[in-house]
Write a protein that holds these residues in place. Sequence first.
Motif, PDB file in Angstrom:
ATOM      1  N   GLY A  40      12.363  -1.524 -39.339  1.00  0.00           N
ATOM      2  CA  GLY A  40      12.083  -1.131 -37.969  1.00  0.00           C
ATOM      3  C   GLY A  40      10.851  -0.252 -37.956  1.00  0.00           C
ATOM      4  O   GLY A  40      10.734   0.681 -38.759  1.00  0.00           O
ATOM      5  N   ILE A  41       9.906  -0.537 -37.066  1.00  0.00           N
ATOM      6  CA  ILE A  41       8.616   0.145 -37.047  1.00  0.00           C
ATOM      7  C   ILE A  41       8.320   0.655 -35.645  1.00  0.00           C
ATOM      8  O   ILE A  41       8.538  -0.050 -34.654  1.00  0.00           O
ATOM      9  CB  ILE A  41       7.469  -0.799 -37.456  1.00  0.00           C
ATOM     10  N   SER A  42       7.816   1.862 -35.565  1.00  0.00           N
ATOM     11  CA  SER A  42       7.180   2.370 -34.353  1.00  0.00           C
ATOM     12  C   SER A  42       5.734   2.672 -34.717  1.00  0.00           C
ATOM     13  O   SER A  42       5.470   3.550 -35.544  1.00  0.00           O
ATOM     14  CB  SER A  42       7.880   3.633 -33.843  1.00  0.00           C
ATOM     15  N   GLN A  43       4.795   1.928 -34.148  1.00  0.00           N
ATOM     16  CA  GLN A  43       3.396   2.075 -34.534  1.00  0.00           C
ATOM     17  C   GLN A  43       2.525   2.390 -33.328  1.00  0.00           C
ATOM     18  O   GLN A  43       2.791   1.939 -32.211  1.00  0.00           O
ATOM     19  CB  GLN A  43       2.881   0.802 -35.199  1.00  0.00           C
ATOM     20  N   GLN A  44       1.497   3.175 -33.572  1.00  0.00           N
ATOM     21  CA  GLN A  44       0.469   3.372 -32.565  1.00  0.00           C
ATOM     22  C   GLN A  44      -0.222   2.030 -32.340  1.00  0.00           C
ATOM     23  O   GLN A  44      -0.549   1.315 -33.291  1.00  0.00           O
ATOM     24  CB  GLN A  44      -0.535   4.421 -33.036  1.00  0.00           C
ATOM     25  N   ALA A  45      -0.419   1.642 -31.093  1.00  0.00           N
ATOM     26  CA  ALA A  45      -0.924   0.304 -30.794  1.00  0.00           C
ATOM     27  C   ALA A  45      -2.268   0.033 -31.466  1.00  0.00           C
ATOM     28  O   ALA A  45      -2.512  -1.073 -31.960  1.00  0.00           O
ATOM     29  CB  ALA A  45      -1.041   0.117 -29.281  1.00  0.00           C
ATOM     30  N   TYR A  46      -3.149   1.025 -31.482  1.00  0.00           N
ATOM     31  CA  TYR A  46      -4.426   0.965 -32.191  1.00  0.00           C
ATOM     32  C   TYR A  46      -4.904   2.403 -32.318  1.00  0.00           C
ATOM     33  O   TYR A  46      -4.420   3.291 -31.583  1.00  0.00           O
ATOM     34  CB  TYR A  46      -5.457   0.085 -31.446  1.00  0.00           C
ATOM     35  N   PRO A  47      -5.804   2.711 -33.228  1.00  0.00           N
ATOM     36  CA  PRO A  47      -6.258   4.099 -33.366  1.00  0.00           C
ATOM     37  C   PRO A  47      -6.839   4.626 -32.050  1.00  0.00           C
ATOM     38  O   PRO A  47      -7.757   4.037 -31.482  1.00  0.00           O
ATOM     39  CB  PRO A  47      -7.332   4.006 -34.453  1.00  0.00           C
ATOM     40  N   GLY A  48      -6.271   5.712 -31.561  1.00  0.00           N
ATOM     41  CA  GLY A  48      -6.705   6.282 -30.293  1.00  0.00           C
ATOM     42  C   GLY A  48      -5.859   5.878 -29.110  1.00  0.00           C
ATOM     43  O   GLY A  48      -6.053   6.394 -28.002  1.00  0.00           O
ATOM     44  N   ALA A  49      -4.901   4.958 -29.285  1.00  0.00           N
ATOM     45  CA  ALA A  49      -4.029   4.529 -28.187  1.00  0.00           C
ATOM     46  C   ALA A  49      -3.015   5.612 -27.857  1.00  0.00           C
ATOM     47  O   ALA A  49      -2.646   6.425 -28.710  1.00  0.00           O
ATOM     48  CB  ALA A  49      -3.302   3.241 -28.561  1.00  0.00           C
ATOM     49  N   ASP A 238      -2.709   9.063 -38.046  1.00  0.00           N
ATOM     50  CA  ASP A 238      -4.071   8.602 -37.771  1.00  0.00           C
ATOM     51  C   ASP A 238      -4.797   9.611 -36.897  1.00  0.00           C
ATOM     52  O   ASP A 238      -4.200  10.199 -35.985  1.00  0.00           O
ATOM     53  CB  ASP A 238      -4.048   7.267 -37.028  1.00  0.00           C
ATOM     54  N   SER A 239      -6.089   9.770 -37.144  1.00  0.00           N
ATOM     55  CA  SER A 239      -6.915  10.628 -36.293  1.00  0.00           C
ATOM     56  C   SER A 239      -8.268   9.963 -36.065  1.00  0.00           C
ATOM     57  O   SER A 239      -8.879   9.446 -37.004  1.00  0.00           O
ATOM     58  CB  SER A 239      -7.127  12.001 -36.935  1.00  0.00           C
ATOM     59  N   ASP A 247     -15.753   8.183 -27.868  1.00  0.00           N
ATOM     60  CA  ASP A 247     -16.044   8.287 -26.433  1.00  0.00           C
ATOM     61  C   ASP A 247     -15.649   7.041 -25.643  1.00  0.00           C
ATOM     62  O   ASP A 247     -15.864   6.988 -24.424  1.00  0.00           O
ATOM     63  CB  ASP A 247     -17.534   8.569 -26.217  1.00  0.00           C
ATOM     64  N   SER A 248     -15.080   6.037 -26.294  1.00  0.00           N
ATOM     65  CA  SER A 248     -14.646   4.852 -25.566  1.00  0.00           C
ATOM     66  C   SER A 248     -13.548   5.223 -24.576  1.00  0.00           C
ATOM     67  O   SER A 248     -12.657   6.017 -24.889  1.00  0.00           O
ATOM     68  CB  SER A 248     -14.112   3.800 -26.545  1.00  0.00           C
ATOM     69  N   PRO A 249     -13.554   4.620 -23.376  1.00  0.00           N
ATOM     70  CA  PRO A 249     -12.461   4.895 -22.422  1.00  0.00           C
ATOM     71  C   PRO A 249     -11.113   4.373 -22.897  1.00  0.00           C
ATOM     72  O   PRO A 249     -10.082   4.734 -22.325  1.00  0.00           O
ATOM     73  CB  PRO A 249     -12.921   4.171 -21.154  1.00  0.00           C
ATOM     74  N   LEU A 250     -11.094   3.537 -23.947  1.00  0.00           N
ATOM     75  CA  LEU A 250      -9.840   3.043 -24.495  1.00  0.00           C
ATOM     76  C   LEU A 250      -9.210   4.031 -25.469  1.00  0.00           C
ATOM     77  O   LEU A 250      -8.065   3.847 -25.884  1.00  0.00           O
ATOM     78  CB  LEU A 250     -10.061   1.697 -25.191  1.00  0.00           C
ATOM     79  N   VAL A 251      -9.947   5.064 -25.851  1.00  0.00           N
ATOM     80  CA  VAL A 251      -9.382   6.133 -26.685  1.00  0.00           C
ATOM     81  C   VAL A 251      -8.727   7.139 -25.753  1.00  0.00           C
ATOM     82  O   VAL A 251      -9.400   7.840 -25.003  1.00  0.00           O
ATOM     83  CB  VAL A 251     -10.463   6.798 -27.555  1.00  0.00           C
ATOM     84  N   ARG A 252      -7.417   7.216 -25.807  1.00  0.00           N
ATOM     85  CA  ARG A 252      -6.658   8.063 -24.893  1.00  0.00           C
ATOM     86  C   ARG A 252      -6.115   9.327 -25.554  1.00  0.00           C
ATOM     87  O   ARG A 252      -5.678  10.243 -24.862  1.00  0.00           O
ATOM     88  CB  ARG A 252      -5.506   7.265 -24.279  1.00  0.00           C
ATOM     89  N   GLN A 253      -6.089   9.379 -26.880  1.00  0.00           N
ATOM     90  CA  GLN A 253      -5.660  10.584 -27.576  1.00  0.00           C
ATOM     91  C   GLN A 253      -6.281  10.587 -28.968  1.00  0.00           C
ATOM     92  O   GLN A 253      -6.635   9.541 -29.514  1.00  0.00           O
ATOM     93  CB  GLN A 253      -4.140  10.689 -27.664  1.00  0.00           C
ATOM     94  N   THR A 254      -6.393  11.765 -29.545  1.00  0.00           N
ATOM     95  CA  THR A 254      -7.081  11.899 -30.832  1.00  0.00           C
ATOM     96  C   THR A 254      -6.192  11.502 -31.996  1.00  0.00           C
ATOM     97  O   THR A 254      -6.637  10.833 -32.927  1.00  0.00           O
ATOM     98  CB  THR A 254      -7.566  13.347 -31.025  1.00  0.00           C
ATOM     99  N   ASN A 255      -4.934  11.886 -31.969  1.00  0.00           N
ATOM    100  CA  ASN A 255      -4.034  11.685 -33.102  1.00  0.00           C
ATOM    101  C   ASN A 255      -2.882  10.753 -32.737  1.00  0.00           C
ATOM    102  O   ASN A 255      -2.473  10.678 -31.571  1.00  0.00           O
ATOM    103  CB  ASN A 255      -3.463  13.014 -33.582  1.00  0.00           C
ATOM    104  N   GLY A 256      -2.356  10.078 -33.727  1.00  0.00           N
ATOM    105  CA  GLY A 256      -1.212   9.187 -33.509  1.00  0.00           C
ATOM    106  C   GLY A 256      -0.429   9.004 -34.794  1.00  0.00           C
ATOM    107  O   GLY A 256      -0.904   9.311 -35.886  1.00  0.00           O
ATOM    108  N   VAL A 257       0.785   8.485 -34.664  1.00  0.00           N
ATOM    109  CA  VAL A 257       1.653   8.298 -35.823  1.00  0.00           C
ATOM    110  C   VAL A 257       2.252   6.894 -35.823  1.00  0.00           C
ATOM    111  O   VAL A 257       2.429   6.274 -34.772  1.00  0.00           O
ATOM    112  CB  VAL A 257       2.795   9.339 -35.861  1.00  0.00           C
TER     113      VAL A 257
END
Length: 276
Positions: A40-49, A238-239, A247-257
């Motif tokens: 079972g996995i919970s993943q950030q959709a892409y870096p910065g999502a 991930d960071s 600066d892409s508008p698709l980057v919504r947060q700096t860090n993710g897990v």
Amino acid sequence: MKRLLGLTLAGIGALAHADDSSAPARRDLPLWEVGVFGVGISQQAYPGADQQIRRGLVLPYVIYRGDVFRADDEGAGLRAVRSEHFELDISVAASLGTGGRSLRARQGMQRLGTLLEAGPVARWFLNGRGARDRVTFELPLRGVFDAGDQFRHKGMSFEPELGVESAARGGWGYGANVRGFFGDRRLGSTFYAVAPSEALPDRPAYAAHGGLIAWRLNGRVTRQLTPDLRVFAFGRFDSVAGAANRDSPLVRQTNGVTYGLGLTYTLARSAARAGE
């Protein structure tokens, strides 16, 4: 794949089958094994999502520890060059896509599909291949292709990695590594470009760049419960701090897990041993 949108299938296999990696012990391992694993996995959709993608998988696995071709806890590939301190592989990997769930940041845009990677990997064993707590440095260079988009080429990835992995002690094993994930402009565009036709008031057009995509810190732990049953857990931080497309508008947060839990069960193994 160890790598792009989440853990790769090869990377999950490495987590699930981290056998005692000392040279004498490896020669005592079966030449091949087959079984099943569930995760079972919970993943950030892409870096910065700013959204997670949650998946459950049950898949077969095959381990083969040949002198030339291998598919084992270190990945799958062809050992083109192999010595005590260096190895050159041709390897493949696959990373899980975002599936059918719509991402708010990418509404109206093409979905991110399952990405396949292939290319050479240079690997150094800094304290020797047979060390119990083995320190490795890897330089993988791979082409990236989208299985959901007629296998179109999506760019090149480069992911230097410094890691440590421990041979099993009392049934427990662990590993950790730090990576820099870099991509060319095409791969950067796959994740972060916004075409003028896709622009919205809160999502302006954006031309993506090549360069650093994310920094990554990975860890895993395994526990052998019986000769056939193993459980494992893993996590990744991930960071995108300092990334080329921060600066892409698709980057919504700096860090993710990304994190997960799973188990493997061996159904059959060979009488022949690896290295024979």
